[in-house]
Design an enzyme around this catalytic site. Sequence first.
Site, PDB file in Angstrom:
ATOM      1  CB  ALA A 122      -1.000   0.032   1.158  1.00 38.98           C
ATOM      2  CB  ALA A 123       4.453   2.005  -0.522  1.00 44.31           C
ATOM      3  N   GLY A 124       2.224   2.645  -2.588  1.00 44.32           N
ATOM      4  CA  GLY A 124       1.749   3.418  -3.739  1.00 44.32           C
ATOM      5  C   GLY A 124       0.397   4.067  -3.449  1.00 44.32           C
ATOM      6  CG  ASP A 125      -2.917   1.646  -2.668  1.00 50.16           C
ATOM      7  OD1 ASP A 125      -3.009   1.869  -3.894  1.00 50.16           O
ATOM      8  OD2 ASP A 125      -3.023   0.504  -2.179  1.00 50.16           O
TER       9      ASP A 125
HETATM   10  P1  ATP Z   1       3.098  -0.806  -3.903  1.00 48.77           P
HETATM   11  O1  ATP Z   1       2.688  -1.625  -5.090  1.00 48.77           O
HETATM   12  O2  ATP Z   1       3.903  -1.547  -2.862  1.00 48.77           O
HETATM   13  O3  ATP Z   1       1.983  -0.030  -3.295  1.00 48.77           O
HETATM   14  P2  ATP Z   1       4.383   0.841  -5.902  1.00 48.77           P
HETATM   15  O4  ATP Z   1       5.251  -0.050  -6.716  1.00 48.77           O
HETATM   16  O5  ATP Z   1       3.112   1.309  -6.486  1.00 48.77           O
HETATM   17  O6  ATP Z   1       4.146   0.275  -4.437  1.00 48.77           O
HETATM   18  P3  ATP Z   1       6.716   2.335  -5.126  1.00 48.77           P
HETATM   19  O7  ATP Z   1       7.326   3.195  -6.154  1.00 48.77           O
HETATM   20  O8  ATP Z   1       7.397   1.066  -4.772  1.00 48.77           O
HETATM   21  O9  ATP Z   1       5.197   2.148  -5.533  1.00 48.77           O
HETATM   22  O10 ATP Z   1       6.535   3.173  -3.762  1.00 48.77           O
HETATM   23  C1  ATP Z   1       5.656   4.281  -3.677  1.00 48.77           C
HETATM   24  C2  ATP Z   1       6.292   5.341  -2.820  1.00 48.77           C
HETATM   25  O11 ATP Z   1       6.549   4.791  -1.536  1.00 48.77           O
HETATM   26  C3  ATP Z   1       7.634   5.852  -3.316  1.00 48.77           C
HETATM   27  O12 ATP Z   1       7.453   6.915  -4.222  1.00 48.77           O
HETATM   28  C4  ATP Z   1       8.289   6.309  -2.029  1.00 48.77           C
HETATM   29  O13 ATP Z   1       7.863   7.625  -1.717  1.00 48.77           O
HETATM   30  C5  ATP Z   1       7.720   5.352  -0.989  1.00 48.77           C
HETATM   31  N1  ATP Z   1       8.665   4.257  -0.697  1.00 48.77           N
HETATM   32  C6  ATP Z   1       8.691   3.016  -1.228  1.00 48.77           C
HETATM   33  N2  ATP Z   1       9.698   2.274  -0.721  1.00 48.77           N
HETATM   34  C7  ATP Z   1      10.328   3.065   0.179  1.00 48.77           C
HETATM   35  C8  ATP Z   1      11.436   2.902   1.073  1.00 48.77           C
HETATM   36  N3  ATP Z   1      12.133   1.749   1.133  1.00 48.77           N
HETATM   37  N4  ATP Z   1      11.785   3.948   1.867  1.00 48.77           N
HETATM   38  C9  ATP Z   1      11.110   5.115   1.835  1.00 48.77           C
HETATM   39  N5  ATP Z   1      10.052   5.333   1.018  1.00 48.77           N
HETATM   40  C10 ATP Z   1       9.663   4.341   0.207  1.00 48.77           C
END
Ligand code: ATP
Length: 310
Positions: free
Chosen positions: A248-251
């Site tokens: 949920a980082a992206g969310d």
């Molecule tokens: P997910 O599918 O896990 O929700 P995603 O692939 O859509 O993620 P990512 O680019 O991996 O998206 O991560 C989204 C945001 O989360 C990044 O832009 C960053 O701000 C934050 N983030 C991810 N990983 C880290 C990390 N290890 N440390 C700090 N911030 C992070």
Amino acid sequence: SGVDVAVVGSVNLDLTVPVGRVPRPGETVLGADARRGPGGKGANQAVACARLGLRTAMIGCVGEDADGGMLAERLRAEGVDVRHLVPVPAPTGLAMIILEEGDGESTIVVSPGANGRLDAGRVRAAEGTITGARAVLAQLEIPIPAVAEAVRLATGTVVLNPAPARPLPRELLSRVDVLVPNRHELAVLCQAPTPESPDEVADLARSLLPGGPRAVVVTLGADGAMVVTADGVARVPAVPVRAVDATAAGDSFCAGLVAGLLAGEPLAEAAARGCRAAAVTVSRPGAIDALPTAADLAAPPAPGPAASPA
Ligand code: ATP
């Protein structure tokens, strides 16, 4: 008056079973206690927006079953307006998550169920909410015609998180204000190999702008985000944290970005707010449980190692 953000997207029951080892085809393994909770990118982003203090409406479909009722109730308890979360005659969306203990890798089967029944007509039924919203936030776990109708009706800022990745009609992209892909989703949209270097990411994002979105904000995991507009490219660093669970980082990023845009911040500042929200989520286990409140963002982030250099 209208809501701040109308989230158009999926609502799933996440059924997670921790196991020592993923079973081979035909094999049975015993797992630890199962966990049932809300999931789906739509629900995650709606709860994330509500926790950040935005007046949030969820537009989507659940089943006419106990899971659907439980999910609607949970969203309502989070402060999300669920008047347009419609029960339909199909099973509530389900994500079966086999979580391997140790490295924490997940094997997942998603059954979209009711999410697949969200069509243009059901989106139109929420027309007043969509046109009255200051922002519309959508993802791609629902049928494309539903997304297309939502962005067609929108009068506020349109933010699209094109996940899971699939190619999109140009007509739809032209109505998006801010597109928020990760590197892989960007590659699928452009039908190109996954970009590796920052220059490759910027070139690919820039290629979407003519006749497409006004801005592309590419999320780059621990490397933060990149904001690409006709005016140029800006890098936004991640907030260094000890990464526990990136679910949920992206969310969380998308919700922080929308909150920033609605507060009148320039795009790079809004993206920085997205990075702050996502960093909190990365530093906590779980999906919905890991989403920050506005108060979490006001506090200094938990200490952790520096993000890898961009
Ligand atoms: P997910 O599918 O896990 O929700 P995603 O692939 O859509 O993620 P990512 O680019 O991996 O998206 O991560 C989204 C945001 O989360 C990044 O832009 C960053 O701000 C934050 N983030 C991810 N990983 C880290 C990390 N290890 N440390 C700090 N911030 C992070």
